[in-house]
Design a protein around this motif. Structure first.
Motif, PDB file in Angstrom:
ATOM      1  N   THR A 169       0.881  -1.120   0.089  1.00 24.14           N
ATOM      2  CA  THR A 169      -0.070  -0.047   0.000  1.00 24.14           C
ATOM      3  C   THR A 169       0.951   1.149   0.139  1.00 24.14           C
ATOM      4  N   HIS A 170       1.908   1.300   0.725  1.00 26.09           N
ATOM      5  CA  HIS A 170       2.612   2.564   0.724  1.00 26.09           C
ATOM      6  C   HIS A 170       3.481   2.746  -0.407  1.00 26.09           C
ATOM      7  N   ALA A 171       3.729   1.571  -1.070  1.00 26.14           N
ATOM      8  CA  ALA A 171       4.608   1.584  -2.418  1.00 26.14           C
ATOM      9  C   ALA A 171       3.475   2.357  -3.424  1.00 26.14           C
ATOM     10  N   ALA A 172       2.207   2.154  -3.311  1.00 26.25           N
ATOM     11  CA  ALA A 172       1.319   2.586  -4.212  1.00 26.25           C
ATOM     12  C   ALA A 172       1.007   4.388  -3.855  1.00 26.25           C
TER      13      ALA A 172
ATOM     14  N   VAL B  74      11.503   1.838  -0.758  1.00 26.99           N
ATOM     15  CA  VAL B  74      10.318   1.262  -0.029  1.00 26.99           C
ATOM     16  C   VAL B  74      10.582   0.350   0.786  1.00 26.99           C
ATOM     17  N   PRO B  75      10.278   0.588   2.135  1.00 24.05           N
ATOM     18  CA  PRO B  75      10.386  -0.547   3.218  1.00 24.05           C
ATOM     19  C   PRO B  75       9.197  -1.492   3.101  1.00 24.05           C
ATOM     20  N   TRP B  76       9.548  -2.754   3.891  1.00 20.72           N
ATOM     21  CA  TRP B  76       8.473  -3.654   3.800  1.00 20.72           C
ATOM     22  C   TRP B  76       8.449  -4.295   5.480  1.00 20.72           C
ATOM     23  N   VAL B  77       7.555  -4.789   5.595  1.00 17.06           N
ATOM     24  CA  VAL B  77       7.277  -5.196   6.905  1.00 17.06           C
ATOM     25  C   VAL B  77       6.439  -6.575   7.053  1.00 17.06           C
ATOM     26  N   THR B  78       6.946  -7.387   7.503  1.00 17.08           N
ATOM     27  CA  THR B  78       5.978  -8.689   8.146  1.00 17.08           C
ATOM     28  C   THR B  78       5.592  -8.478   9.351  1.00 17.08           C
TER      29      THR B  78
ATOM     30  N   GLY C  69      16.116  -0.537   2.075  1.00 17.85           N
ATOM     31  CA  GLY C  69      16.937  -0.344   1.086  1.00 17.85           C
ATOM     32  C   GLY C  69      17.588  -1.746   0.800  1.00 17.85           C
ATOM     33  N   LEU C  70      18.839  -2.112   0.783  1.00 18.12           N
ATOM     34  CA  LEU C  70      19.411  -3.438   0.329  1.00 18.12           C
ATOM     35  C   LEU C  70      19.348  -4.434   1.456  1.00 18.12           C
ATOM     36  N   THR C  71      19.151  -5.615   1.297  1.00 18.03           N
ATOM     37  CA  THR C  71      19.654  -6.581   2.445  1.00 18.03           C
ATOM     38  C   THR C  71      21.041  -6.830   2.252  1.00 18.03           C
ATOM     39  N   GLU C  72      21.456  -7.528   3.224  1.00 16.21           N
ATOM     40  CA  GLU C  72      23.127  -8.023   3.149  1.00 16.21           C
ATOM     41  C   GLU C  72      23.352  -8.815   1.984  1.00 16.21           C
TER      42      GLU C  72
ATOM     43  N   ALA D 203      11.355   3.159  10.119  1.00 20.59           N
ATOM     44  CA  ALA D 203      11.047   4.469   9.491  1.00 20.59           C
ATOM     45  C   ALA D 203      12.173   5.292   9.338  1.00 20.59           C
ATOM     46  N   THR D 204      12.924   5.382  10.842  1.00 22.66           N
ATOM     47  CA  THR D 204      14.153   6.304  10.857  1.00 22.66           C
ATOM     48  C   THR D 204      15.280   5.855   9.679  1.00 22.66           C
TER      49      THR D 204
END
Length: 476
Positions: free
Chosen positions: A317-320, A344-348, A358-361, A419-420
């Motif tokens: 939703t936040h990407a939209a 664009v962050p994402w959360v489970t 951002g980027l994963t390791e 968020a930070t």
């Protein structure tokens, strides 16, 4: 005869992204038409983010009550009234619905049309035989629908998707979940905490898109709570008999069966493009969605596409909403824009939560960037100890010079804490910005600051630095 409308912007889809475009355009006094064929608010309000988080909130309360003895508090019994849980979910939807309603947007100056949109040509959309819209710009924001795999026997009886699972008023005795992604695991934990037996079936690795180390902490917690997770299994068939459903799986060549009373198919989502007649508008697309450029324009330069309908973009939703802001800037003000999906962050929203920005390791290392990994565990945080939320950690990915390129948090309130770090990445901040910030004590946010300080720890033992300190001591 059809009524002809000539707005500046015509938005197709009344979900989160489409509503954001329509509201912003109307606020700037731009003539706007919004077309929605289903419920206003789209998937997020009616069958996605809102109801799922409301259900998770009920489940979290049940888990808190069961674990209260560790805090010196005990309850004589815990009663889950599933019909009341259902009512709670529906009340939450109802409380938010007015903000997304046709009445509100009409009041904002948007012409709202209920019906299914279809392109007639490159610059015209029709809604049945009632309306013909010839707009200067179109925005496709039709979202997505559950992707249901072609499993033999699945259609021979009822099954749930995220479009229907929140209609349940009776608690499943044994819920079988096909799919080990975020939706599947969120629902698995929620129903388990509300008293159901739950089995998750995943063909690959659960939470495969997330940092493996962080995902392992989530999966371990779910299994400790009693969720049975079967990974690396292929669902080969489904059979319905009365009020039960049996799923046949292939586990390393051996066929097994699992029987429950409800089946939830949570195998991802697919873009909603059927019925739009995109070919008439000369818009390129395939099963993954609509193709756009960095400005979110389709092959038809009059038409933008945003959100879940776009190929290769994150389905959040936040990407939209992020896309909606870019479209407004470009379409109304002709400002240059560029989509950065890494912003664009994402959360489970399991417990613990798993958040990424951002980027994963793995992505950082695969890109060839020389990185350092900064970490700090929850168990070394005083607030986490007080709340008994000590499982988890933060992992910050920085360049050798300290530029922040990614962050992963697994633990309590990870979705809030990320968020930070999203701000830091979008603003190109260096990790030193986090070392001098004054944070309230005791808070979970201190975990991030401790990880930032860790960037400078190796330099504390350098001989040159020690000699400088010794020399300065001469002056008192």
């Amino acid at each position: 005869m059809a009524e002809t409308l000539t707005p500046d912007i015509c938005v197709i889809g009344g979900g989160s992204g489409g509503l954001s475009v329509a509201a912003a355009a109307a606020a700037f006094g731009v003539p706007t038409v919004l077309i929605e064929g289903g419920k206003m608010g789209g998937d997020c309000l009616n069958t996605g983010c809102v109801p799922s988080k409301a259900l998770l909130a009920s489940a979290r309360r049940a888990a808190m009550m069961r674990g209260a003895r560790a805090f010196g508090v005990s309850a004589s019994s815990i009663d889950v009234d599933f019909a009341a849980v259902h009512d709670h979910v529906q009340r939450v939807i109802a409380s938010i619905a007015p903000a997304d309603s046709a009445e509100r947007f009409t009041g904002l100056g948007v012409r709202v049309i209920q019906g299914h949109a279809k392109f007639k040509d490159k610059r015209t959309v029709v809604v049945g035989e009632q309306f013909e819209i010839r707009a200067r710009r179109f925005v496709i924001a039709t979202g997505s629908t559950p992707a249901v795999p072609p499993i033999p026997g699945l259609d021979s009886g009822p099954y749930l998707t995220n479009d229907t699972v929140f209609d349940l008023t009776k608690r499943p005795e044994h819920l079988i979940v096909i799919g080990g992604g975020p939706i599947g695991l969120e629902m698995a934990q929620a129903f388990r905490r509300l008293g159901s037996s739950v089995t998750v079936l995943e063909a690959a690795q659960p939470l495969a898109k997330d940092d493996p180390e962080a995902a392992a902490i989530v999966l371990d917690q779910l299994e400790r709570e009693g969720v049975v997770i079967r990974s690396g299994v292929k669902v080969v068939g489904v059979a319905h008999a009365g009020s039960s459903v049996t799923v046949s799986i292939d586990d390393s060549g051996a066929e097994q069966t699992i029987t429950g009373d409800y089946l939830l198919v949570a195998t991802g989502r697919k873009p909603t493009t059927d019925g739009l007649d995109l070919e008439a508008a000369r818009i390129a697309y395939d099963r993954t969605g609509i193709f756009v450029n960095r400005k979110l324009k389709t092959a038809n330069k009059r038409v933008y596409a945003i959100g879940d309908a776009v190929s290769g973009q994150p389905q959040f939703t936040h990407a939209a909403n992020f896309h909606a802001g870019l479209v407004i800037r470009n379409a109304l003000f002709r400002l240059p824009v560029r989509v950065n999906k890494h912003a664009v962050p994402w959360v489970t929203y399991t417990e613990p939560e798993l958040a990424q920005t951002g980027l994963t390791e793995a992505q950082a290392r695969a890109s060839g960037i020389k990185v350092r990994i900064l970490r700090w565990p929850y168990h070394d945080n005083d607030r986490a100890q007080a709340e008994r939320e000590t499982h988890g950690h933060i992992k910050v990915i920085v360049t050798n010079k300290g530029k922040i390129v990614g962050a992963t948090i697994v633990g309590a309130q990870a979705g809030e804490l990320i968020a930070t770090w999203t701000l830091a990445i979008t603003q190109g901040l260096n990790i030193r910005a986090f070392t001098g910030i004054v944070l309230p004590y005791p808070t979970l946010s201190e975990i991030g600051k401790r990880a930032a300080i860790d960037f400078y720890t190796p330099s504390l033992t350098r001989p040159l630095l020690r000699r400088i300190i010794a020399w300065l001591r001469i002056f008192g």
